[in-house]
Write a protein that holds these residues in place. Sequence first.
Motif, PDB file in Angstrom:
ATOM      1  N   ASN A 183       0.860  -1.176   0.000  1.00 25.23           N
ATOM      2  CA  ASN A 183       0.000   0.000   0.000  1.00 25.23           C
ATOM      3  C   ASN A 183       0.900   1.229   0.000  1.00 25.23           C
ATOM      4  OD1 ASN A 183      -1.625   2.237   0.850  1.00 25.23           O
ATOM      5  ND2 ASN A 183      -3.142   0.771   1.578  1.00 25.23           N
ATOM      6  N   ALA A 184       0.913   1.977  -1.132  1.00 25.44           N
ATOM      7  CA  ALA A 184       1.773   3.154  -1.254  1.00 25.44           C
ATOM      8  C   ALA A 184       1.085   4.330  -0.572  1.00 25.44           C
ATOM      9  CB  ALA A 184       2.056   3.454  -2.721  1.00 25.44           C
ATOM     10  N   PHE A 185       1.212   4.393   0.748  1.00 24.64           N
ATOM     11  CA  PHE A 185       0.404   5.313   1.548  1.00 24.64           C
ATOM     12  C   PHE A 185       0.713   6.773   1.262  1.00 24.64           C
ATOM     13  CE2 PHE A 185       4.211   4.343   3.959  1.00 24.64           C
ATOM     14  CZ  PHE A 185       4.634   5.578   4.402  1.00 24.64           C
ATOM     15  N   GLY A 186       1.872   7.088   0.692  1.00 19.13           N
ATOM     16  CA  GLY A 186       2.216   8.488   0.452  1.00 19.13           C
ATOM     17  C   GLY A 186       1.797   9.009  -0.904  1.00 19.13           C
ATOM     18  N   LEU A 187       1.176   8.185  -1.728  1.00 17.98           N
ATOM     19  CA  LEU A 187       0.786   8.590  -3.077  1.00 17.98           C
ATOM     20  C   LEU A 187      -0.720   8.867  -3.140  1.00 17.98           C
ATOM     21  CD1 LEU A 187       2.825   6.041  -5.216  1.00 17.98           C
ATOM     22  CD2 LEU A 187       3.490   8.327  -4.444  1.00 17.98           C
ATOM     23  N   PRO A 188      -1.148   9.678  -4.104  1.00 16.40           N
ATOM     24  CA  PRO A 188      -2.585   9.968  -4.232  1.00 16.40           C
ATOM     25  C   PRO A 188      -3.431   8.704  -4.403  1.00 16.40           C
ATOM     26  CG  PRO A 188      -1.315  11.501  -5.562  1.00 16.40           C
ATOM     27  CD  PRO A 188      -0.346  10.475  -5.059  1.00 16.40           C
ATOM     28  N   ASP A 189      -2.889   7.734  -5.136  1.00 21.49           N
ATOM     29  CA  ASP A 189      -3.548   6.437  -5.284  1.00 21.49           C
ATOM     30  C   ASP A 189      -2.736   5.416  -4.503  1.00 21.49           C
ATOM     31  OD1 ASP A 189      -5.618   7.304  -7.041  1.00 21.49           O
ATOM     32  OD2 ASP A 189      -4.166   7.337  -8.671  1.00 21.49           O
ATOM     33  N   ALA A 190      -3.181   5.080  -3.300  1.00 15.48           N
ATOM     34  CA  ALA A 190      -2.430   4.138  -2.473  1.00 15.48           C
ATOM     35  C   ALA A 190      -2.260   2.802  -3.181  1.00 15.48           C
ATOM     36  CB  ALA A 190      -3.130   3.944  -1.132  1.00 15.48           C
ATOM     37  N   ILE A 191      -3.292   2.363  -3.878  1.00 16.52           N
ATOM     38  CA  ILE A 191      -3.222   1.212  -4.769  1.00 16.52           C
ATOM     39  C   ILE A 191      -3.309   1.764  -6.186  1.00 16.52           C
ATOM     40  CG2 ILE A 191      -4.268  -0.949  -5.484  1.00 16.52           C
ATOM     41  CD1 ILE A 191      -3.092  -1.003  -2.680  1.00 16.52           C
ATOM     42  N   PRO A 192      -2.274   1.587  -7.001  1.00 14.83           N
ATOM     43  CA  PRO A 192      -2.263   2.199  -8.332  1.00 14.83           C
ATOM     44  C   PRO A 192      -3.488   1.830  -9.158  1.00 14.83           C
ATOM     45  CG  PRO A 192      -0.103   1.327  -7.809  1.00 14.83           C
ATOM     46  CD  PRO A 192      -1.023   0.867  -6.717  1.00 14.83           C
ATOM     47  N   VAL A 193      -4.057   2.831  -9.816  1.00 14.10           N
ATOM     48  CA  VAL A 193      -5.185   2.628 -10.719  1.00 14.10           C
ATOM     49  C   VAL A 193      -4.865   3.302 -12.047  1.00 14.10           C
ATOM     50  CG1 VAL A 193      -6.864   2.530  -8.846  1.00 14.10           C
ATOM     51  CG2 VAL A 193      -6.347   4.715  -9.911  1.00 14.10           C
ATOM     52  N   HIS A 194      -5.526   2.873 -13.077  1.00 12.06           N
ATOM     53  CA  HIS A 194      -5.314   3.500 -14.384  1.00 12.06           C
ATOM     54  C   HIS A 194      -6.014   4.852 -14.441  1.00 12.06           C
ATOM     55  CE1 HIS A 194      -4.789   4.121 -18.637  1.00 12.06           C
ATOM     56  NE2 HIS A 194      -6.090   4.299 -18.761  1.00 12.06           N
ATOM     57  N   ARG A 195      -5.304   5.851 -14.961  1.00 13.15           N
ATOM     58  CA  ARG A 195      -5.898   7.164 -15.202  1.00 13.15           C
ATOM     59  C   ARG A 195      -5.491   7.608 -16.603  1.00 13.15           C
ATOM     60  NH1 ARG A 195      -8.192   9.301 -10.784  1.00 13.15           N
ATOM     61  NH2 ARG A 195      -7.620   8.455  -8.732  1.00 13.15           N
ATOM     62  N   GLU A 196      -6.460   8.044 -17.375  1.00 11.10           N
ATOM     63  CA  GLU A 196      -6.167   8.495 -18.735  1.00 11.10           C
ATOM     64  C   GLU A 196      -5.320   9.767 -18.708  1.00 11.10           C
ATOM     65  OE1 GLU A 196      -6.979   7.480 -22.153  1.00 11.10           O
ATOM     66  OE2 GLU A 196      -6.847   5.709 -20.874  1.00 11.10           O
TER      67      GLU A 196
END
Length: 254
Positions: free
Chosen positions: A60-73
Motif C-alpha cells: 500500500n503506497a500510503f504516500g501517493l494519491p492512489d495508495a493502490i495504483p489505478v489507471h488514469r487516462e
Amino acid sequence: MLKKLGWDKDLSAVERATIEKIGGANPDAISWSLDLSGGIQRVCLEHGVMHYGNAKARANAFGLPDAIPVHREPIYTPRPELVAKYPTLPNARQFRMPNIGFDVQKAAVEKGIAKQFPLILSSGRLVEYEGGGEETRSNKWLAELQQEMFVEINPADAADRGIKDGAWVWVYGAENKSKAKLKALVTERVGRGVTWMPFHFAGWFQGVDQRSKYPTGSDPIVLGESVNVLTTYGYDPVTGMQEPKATLCQITAA
C-alpha cells in the motif's frame, strides 16, 4: 535451498568443490552472491528460477494519491471515451501551485482535441546528444552525426498526409496554437497513430531560425525546433515534474 529442492545434485564436481572451499566448515551458508563457481546460478536458471528470487510483494503506497495504483487516462488522451471511467486526479493545490489537470482534461474532451490532433507525440533521447543539446550540438563530431531535428512518423500516417521521407513538415501541438517546423523521418519504428521526436534541439521557434540572437561565438553548430514547444499541461502531483514526454499532435506537409 538447493538441497531442499534436490537440485544440489545438478552441481558439477568442480562447482561443488569451489562452494565447499569458499564455505569451509559451513558450505551450506554459501549463497549465489558468494558462489564464485557460478554453479548455483546455473542450476537455478536451468530449473526456470531466478537465483536471487522470484518473489512478489503487494504494498500500500500510503504516500501517493492512489495508495493502490489505478489507471488514469492522460490529460490529453487519444481515447476520450475512457475519461469518464478513468479520469485524472481532482484539481488540487500542490507545491504552492494549483494543479488543474482535471479541468484541462475535461476541456480537452469537450473541445474534441483528440479529433483535431489525432497523433500521439512522444519524445526521447538520441545517443549522439545529451539534455537540451547546447553542449553536444556544439561538438563538431557529434553535430556531424545528427544534423537536423526530425519527427518519426509511420508510413501509413505519412501517406494519408502526402508526406515523403525527408520532407519539411509542420507539427502542431494541442495547446496555445503551438507549432514546429522540422524534417519527416518516415519509418515503421513507430506504429500507426504514433510519432516521436528527440528532445535535444533548440534554436528555432515555430519555423523561425533564432541563430542571429545568440551572442557572437556562442551559437551551436546545429539548431532545430524544441519538442517542448509542443508538449502540454500536466505534471506529477507527487514530484511536481512536468509532463514533457507524451501528448497529442497533428502533422501536415510544410
